[in-house]
Design a protein around this motif. Structure first.
Motif, PDB file in Angstrom:
ATOM      1  N   PRO A  92      12.126  20.920   3.739  1.00 57.42           N
ATOM      2  CA  PRO A  92      12.127  19.455   3.867  1.00 57.42           C
ATOM      3  C   PRO A  92      10.821  18.844   4.341  1.00 57.42           C
ATOM      4  O   PRO A  92      10.399  17.801   3.819  1.00 57.42           O
ATOM      5  CB  PRO A  92      13.260  19.207   4.871  1.00 57.42           C
ATOM      6  N   LEU A  93      10.151  19.469   5.310  1.00 58.49           N
ATOM      7  CA  LEU A  93       8.899  18.896   5.787  1.00 58.49           C
ATOM      8  C   LEU A  93       7.828  18.910   4.699  1.00 58.49           C
ATOM      9  O   LEU A  93       7.064  17.952   4.543  1.00 58.49           O
ATOM     10  CB  LEU A  93       8.402  19.665   7.010  1.00 58.49           C
ATOM     11  N   THR A  94       7.781  19.993   3.923  1.00 55.82           N
ATOM     12  CA  THR A  94       6.812  20.069   2.821  1.00 55.82           C
ATOM     13  C   THR A  94       7.075  18.970   1.804  1.00 55.82           C
ATOM     14  O   THR A  94       6.146  18.274   1.368  1.00 55.82           O
ATOM     15  CB  THR A  94       6.904  21.440   2.122  1.00 55.82           C
ATOM     16  N   ALA A  95       8.334  18.819   1.431  1.00 58.25           N
ATOM     17  CA  ALA A  95       8.691  17.798   0.443  1.00 58.25           C
ATOM     18  C   ALA A  95       8.373  16.405   0.955  1.00 58.25           C
ATOM     19  O   ALA A  95       7.887  15.547   0.201  1.00 58.25           O
ATOM     20  CB  ALA A  95      10.175  17.916   0.097  1.00 58.25           C
ATOM     21  N   ALA A  96       8.622  16.153   2.239  1.00 59.95           N
ATOM     22  CA  ALA A  96       8.363  14.829   2.810  1.00 59.95           C
ATOM     23  C   ALA A  96       6.867  14.528   2.844  1.00 59.95           C
ATOM     24  O   ALA A  96       6.437  13.400   2.541  1.00 59.95           O
ATOM     25  CB  ALA A  96       8.953  14.743   4.217  1.00 59.95           C
ATOM     26  N   VAL A  97       6.053  15.527   3.201  1.00 61.99           N
ATOM     27  CA  VAL A  97       4.607  15.324   3.239  1.00 61.99           C
ATOM     28  C   VAL A  97       4.067  15.038   1.841  1.00 61.99           C
ATOM     29  O   VAL A  97       3.226  14.144   1.656  1.00 61.99           O
ATOM     30  CB  VAL A  97       3.906  16.553   3.849  1.00 61.99           C
ATOM     31  N   LEU A  98       4.540  15.783   0.844  1.00 65.64           N
ATOM     32  CA  LEU A  98       4.092  15.547  -0.528  1.00 65.64           C
ATOM     33  C   LEU A  98       4.489  14.145  -0.992  1.00 65.64           C
ATOM     34  O   LEU A  98       3.730  13.472  -1.705  1.00 65.64           O
ATOM     35  CB  LEU A  98       4.694  16.591  -1.461  1.00 65.64           C
ATOM     36  N   ASN A  99       5.667  13.698  -0.584  1.00 61.81           N
ATOM     37  CA  ASN A  99       6.171  12.403  -1.031  1.00 61.81           C
ATOM     38  C   ASN A  99       5.463  11.248  -0.320  1.00 61.81           C
ATOM     39  O   ASN A  99       4.823  10.414  -0.962  1.00 61.81           O
ATOM     40  CB  ASN A  99       7.677  12.334  -0.785  1.00 61.81           C
ATOM     41  N   VAL A 100       5.565  11.214   0.989  1.00 61.27           N
ATOM     42  CA  VAL A 100       4.960  10.114   1.749  1.00 61.27           C
ATOM     43  C   VAL A 100       3.438  10.208   1.717  1.00 61.27           C
ATOM     44  O   VAL A 100       2.740   9.193   1.586  1.00 61.27           O
ATOM     45  CB  VAL A 100       5.478  10.115   3.193  1.00 61.27           C
ATOM     46  N   GLY A 101       2.920  11.432   1.823  1.00 54.31           N
ATOM     47  CA  GLY A 101       1.472  11.598   1.772  1.00 54.31           C
ATOM     48  C   GLY A 101       0.885  11.119   0.468  1.00 54.31           C
ATOM     49  O   GLY A 101      -0.216  10.549   0.436  1.00 54.31           O
ATOM     50  N   GLY A 102       1.603  11.342  -0.625  1.00 59.26           N
ATOM     51  CA  GLY A 102       1.140  10.856  -1.919  1.00 59.26           C
ATOM     52  C   GLY A 102       1.022   9.350  -1.962  1.00 59.26           C
ATOM     53  O   GLY A 102       0.084   8.799  -2.564  1.00 59.26           O
ATOM     54  N   MET A 103       1.968   8.665  -1.308  1.00 58.16           N
ATOM     55  CA  MET A 103       1.911   7.204  -1.263  1.00 58.16           C
ATOM     56  C   MET A 103       0.716   6.722  -0.448  1.00 58.16           C
ATOM     57  O   MET A 103       0.043   5.754  -0.811  1.00 58.16           O
ATOM     58  CB  MET A 103       3.218   6.649  -0.694  1.00 58.16           C
ATOM     59  N   VAL A 104       0.458   7.390   0.669  1.00 54.93           N
ATOM     60  CA  VAL A 104      -0.685   7.014   1.497  1.00 54.93           C
ATOM     61  C   VAL A 104      -1.988   7.199   0.723  1.00 54.93           C
ATOM     62  O   VAL A 104      -2.868   6.327   0.722  1.00 54.93           O
ATOM     63  CB  VAL A 104      -0.709   7.843   2.794  1.00 54.93           C
ATOM     64  N   VAL A 105      -2.119   8.335   0.051  1.00 57.05           N
ATOM     65  CA  VAL A 105      -3.323   8.597  -0.741  1.00 57.05           C
ATOM     66  C   VAL A 105      -3.473   7.570  -1.855  1.00 57.05           C
ATOM     67  O   VAL A 105      -4.576   7.082  -2.135  1.00 57.05           O
ATOM     68  CB  VAL A 105      -3.273  10.023  -1.321  1.00 57.05           C
ATOM     69  N   MET A 106      -2.359   7.227  -2.478  1.00 55.91           N
ATOM     70  CA  MET A 106      -2.400   6.276  -3.593  1.00 55.91           C
ATOM     71  C   MET A 106      -2.913   4.913  -3.141  1.00 55.91           C
ATOM     72  O   MET A 106      -3.755   4.297  -3.812  1.00 55.91           O
ATOM     73  CB  MET A 106      -1.001   6.136  -4.191  1.00 55.91           C
ATOM     74  N   PHE A 107      -2.433   4.427  -2.010  1.00 59.36           N
ATOM     75  CA  PHE A 107      -2.749   3.062  -1.602  1.00 59.36           C
ATOM     76  C   PHE A 107      -3.942   2.953  -0.659  1.00 59.36           C
ATOM     77  O   PHE A 107      -4.552   1.896  -0.558  1.00 59.36           O
ATOM     78  CB  PHE A 107      -1.532   2.418  -0.918  1.00 59.36           C
ATOM     79  N   ARG A 108      -4.281   4.043   0.030  1.00 59.15           N
ATOM     80  CA  ARG A 108      -5.288   3.929   1.083  1.00 59.15           C
ATOM     81  C   ARG A 108      -6.551   4.764   0.860  1.00 59.15           C
ATOM     82  O   ARG A 108      -7.322   4.963   1.784  1.00 59.15           O
ATOM     83  CB  ARG A 108      -4.653   4.319   2.432  1.00 59.15           C
ATOM     84  N   THR A 109      -6.737   5.271  -0.348  1.00 53.14           N
ATOM     85  CA  THR A 109      -7.966   6.010  -0.656  1.00 53.14           C
ATOM     86  C   THR A 109      -8.547   5.486  -1.968  1.00 53.14           C
ATOM     87  O   THR A 109      -8.009   4.566  -2.581  1.00 53.14           O
ATOM     88  CB  THR A 109      -7.693   7.521  -0.778  1.00 53.14           C
ATOM     89  N   GLY A 110      -9.619   6.130  -2.409  1.00 51.23           N
ATOM     90  CA  GLY A 110     -10.244   5.741  -3.662  1.00 51.23           C
ATOM     91  C   GLY A 110      -9.385   5.996  -4.877  1.00 51.23           C
ATOM     92  O   GLY A 110      -9.724   5.538  -5.987  1.00 51.23           O
TER      93      GLY A 110
END
Length: 265
Positions: free
Chosen positions: A123-141
């Motif tokens: 679950p922690l891996t899946a959550a990081v991939l999911n939420v982390g992907g959103m952060v990268v999408m909106f808050r990086t280049g």
């Protein structure tokens, strides 16, 4: 915001092929004699999930998402949250195990038992991939890159859909999994991921990504917050229902059957 290849090049229509093939394969399996009366509503859920994700890479939604942050937010909810939930509820892995021939079914079962999938379905891996992907999408280049390049847009959409599916399947899916952690741990991960998603949307409301007007950023953030919140609420209800059923006394009508159907339906 600025769009790329105004009006679209038509190349995105290639995604109709795998989408149609996936839907046709699911319906063929659901209606085959091996599926033993597979519920039709699951086939409808699968089709709706495919359509929800597919719509985000086709025009007009794909083109408009590069001009309007609010439309991009709608696309995000469809591809990364609602579509994956619908696909998970359709139980495609269980259907495949029922209907595939012996050799491919064994290969699929082997993948389900593999070490990489065990890591991904924690679950922690899946959550990081999911939420982390959103952060990268909106808050990086990555945000600017996906606005300027259609292939990057496709890759981001693929990640959103895949990570969203994995995350939802780990929390409330009833397809076979390499392992199942307890409901308490899954609930804790769900609370943490939901809180992280809400924090991200609130920061987007206060400070939209570069190039996004404040008013458009606020509108998009509201869609992410309330639209995503509705999907998250559905996941909460599903998890609570499964948790409740799992604690029912063994003598109750549904308890034993629930555990057997969970992995064989």
């Amino acid at each position: 915001m600025h769009g790329h290849e105004q009006g679209g090049s038509g190349a995105e229509l290639v995604f109709l092929i795998p989408a149609a093939a996936a839907a046709a394969a699911y319906w063929a399996g659901a209606l085959s004699s091996r599926s033993r009366g597979w519920p039709v509503h699951r086939a409808l859920l699968f089709t709706a999930g495919v359509v929800a994700v597919l719509a985000t890479v086709l025009n007009p939604l794909a083109a408009q998402s590069h001009e309007d942050f609010a439309v991009l937010a709608v696309a995000h909810v469809l591809a990364g949250m609602l579509g994956p939930l619908l696909l998970v509820l359709s139980r495609p892995v269980s259907l495949a195990l029922r209907t595939l021939d012996v050799v491919p079914a064994r290969r699929l079962a082997g993948v389900l038992r593999s070490r990489p999938l065990r890591v991904l379905t924690f679950p922690l891996t899946a959550a990081v991939l999911n939420v982390g992907g959103m952060v990268v999408m909106f808050r990086t280049g990555v945000f600017a890159a996906m606005q300027a390049s259609m292939p990057v847009h496709w890759l981001v959409t693929f990640h959103l859909a895949a990570a969203g599916y994995l995350y939802t399947a780990v929390l409330v899916g009833r397809d076979p999994m390499p392992h199942r952690v307890g409901f308490g741990f899954r609930a804790a991960v769900l609370i943490g991921a939901t809180a992280s998603h809400n924090i991200l949307t609130k920061t987007l409301y206060a400070q939209p990504p570069p190039g996004v007007p404040q008013a458009a950023g606020e509108a998009g953030a509201m869609i992410l917050y309330y639209g995503g919140g509705a999907v998250e609420l559905a996941v909460v209800v599903l998890l609570c229902r499964q948790w409740y059923v799992s604690t029912r006394p063994r003598g109750s009508a549904a308890s034993p059957q629930y555990h057997s159907r969970q992995y064989h339906q």
